[in-house]
Design a protein around this motif. Structure first.
Motif, mmCIF file in Angstrom:
data_model
loop_
_atom_site.group_PDB
_atom_site.id
_atom_site.type_symbol
_atom_site.label_atom_id
_atom_site.label_comp_id
_atom_site.label_asym_id
_atom_site.label_seq_id
_atom_site.Cartn_x
_atom_site.Cartn_y
_atom_site.Cartn_z
ATOM 1 N N LEU A 104 -31.245 6.656 -13.723
ATOM 2 C CA LEU A 104 -30.124 5.775 -13.418
ATOM 3 C C LEU A 104 -28.779 6.484 -13.487
ATOM 4 C CD1 LEU A 104 -31.387 2.664 -15.381
ATOM 5 C CD2 LEU A 104 -31.320 2.940 -12.903
ATOM 6 N N ALA A 105 -28.808 7.791 -13.648
ATOM 7 C CA ALA A 105 -27.559 8.559 -13.747
ATOM 8 C C ALA A 105 -26.627 8.347 -12.549
ATOM 9 C CB ALA A 105 -27.877 10.040 -13.920
ATOM 10 N N PRO A 106 -27.125 8.263 -11.294
ATOM 11 C CA PRO A 106 -26.205 8.053 -10.166
ATOM 12 C C PRO A 106 -25.383 6.776 -10.301
ATOM 13 C CG PRO A 106 -28.328 8.794 -9.353
ATOM 14 C CD PRO A 106 -28.513 8.503 -10.819
ATOM 15 N N ILE A 107 -25.981 5.722 -10.887
ATOM 16 C CA ILE A 107 -25.253 4.467 -11.086
ATOM 17 C C ILE A 107 -24.244 4.610 -12.220
ATOM 18 C CG2 ILE A 107 -25.499 2.063 -11.828
ATOM 19 C CD1 ILE A 107 -26.296 2.558 -8.981
ATOM 20 N N ASN A 108 -24.684 5.150 -13.337
ATOM 21 C CA ASN A 108 -23.782 5.276 -14.483
ATOM 22 C C ASN A 108 -22.609 6.205 -14.183
ATOM 23 O OD1 ASN A 108 -25.066 3.483 -16.187
ATOM 24 N ND2 ASN A 108 -26.491 5.020 -16.967
ATOM 25 N N CYS A 109 -22.816 7.220 -13.356
ATOM 26 C CA CYS A 109 -21.724 8.129 -13.002
ATOM 27 C C CYS A 109 -20.634 7.393 -12.225
ATOM 28 C CB CYS A 109 -22.259 9.293 -12.172
ATOM 29 S SG CYS A 109 -23.159 10.520 -13.140
ATOM 30 N N ILE A 110 -21.039 6.447 -11.385
ATOM 31 C CA ILE A 110 -20.054 5.656 -10.643
ATOM 32 C C ILE A 110 -19.370 4.659 -11.572
ATOM 33 C CG2 ILE A 110 -19.742 3.953 -8.803
ATOM 34 C CD1 ILE A 110 -22.056 5.305 -7.319
ATOM 35 N N LEU A 111 -20.146 3.987 -12.415
ATOM 36 C CA LEU A 111 -19.589 2.948 -13.277
ATOM 37 C C LEU A 111 -18.587 3.505 -14.286
ATOM 38 C CD1 LEU A 111 -22.819 0.863 -13.984
ATOM 39 C CD2 LEU A 111 -20.931 0.285 -12.448
#
Length: 216
Positions: free
Chosen positions: A102-109
């Protein structure tokens, strides 16, 4: 931005995160991408009600085409990452995602510049210019990349709250739309009954009444 030049977006998934995946058609003879460029991305965000209209207009007027197209490319990349995630965790027995996945999502958030503020609910509609006080969520839209944050939020909510095994692909011929089957019986088969469902019924009816070859 001339939003009228883009066809209406499709919202049939019963989950905005899956509607995001449906922004590209995959099985038709003439594929279409609702995130093809920066203006198209703004149009979809407006129709999805993920970004306030005044913010959409501000980006459409002030942001460069280059910046918006770069964000649209990031959105398409995010879309295909999420498609792979759903395919992995939505098929077969339930599986557990890892934080690394889920790193791609957390990087945006983590880019978010959100805050909360006390506001007046409806000063225009009141006789004295005052209204009820409300506790509202606000956001500073610091650059075009901030447009990805509400998309990432919708995906994050989806993977935390929803059951991915309920994700289905429409059974319609040449239809690639996916949706969340919220029916208690898990019996939903079509993205849209009036379109794909009726077409399938008509095709089945025509097949049933067709006269077999060699018979009168």
């Amino acid at each position: 931005m001339n939003a009228s030049k883009y066809p209406p977006a499709v919202f049939v998934a019963d989950a905005i995160a899956l509607d995001f995946l449906n922004t590209v058609t995959l099985k038709t003879d003439t594929p279409y991408d609702w995130l093809a460029d920066g203006a198209a991305l703004l149009s979809w965000l407006e129709q999805a009600a993920l970004v306030p209209l005044d913010v959409v207009k501000a980006f459409g007027a002030d942001a460069s085409d280059e910046d918006l197209c770069a964000v649209a490319l990031q959105a398409r990349t995010l879309r295909e990452w999420f498609r792979a995630f759903v395919e992995k965790h939505g098929l077969g027995p339930p599986s557990t995602a890892t934080l690394a996945e889920l790193a791609p999502i957390n990087c945006i958030l983590e880019r978010d510049a959100a805050f909360r503020q006390v506001v007046i609910s409806d000063p225009v509609g009141s006789s004295n210019g005052c209204g009820d006080l409300e506790w509202a969520s606000m956001r500073r839209w610091n650059g075009a990349e901030a447009l990805l944050i509400p998309i990432a939020e919708s995906i994050a909510r989806f993977v935390v709250v929803e059951d991915l095994y309920r994700v289905k692909t429409c059974e319609g011929h040449q239809c690639s739309m996916i949706f969340l089957d919220r029916a208690n019986t898990h019996s939903r088969r079509w993205c849209n009954m009036a379109r794909c469902g009726n077409r399938a019924k008509q095709a089945k009816f025509r097949e049933r009444i067709r006269v077999p070859t060699g018979e009168g």
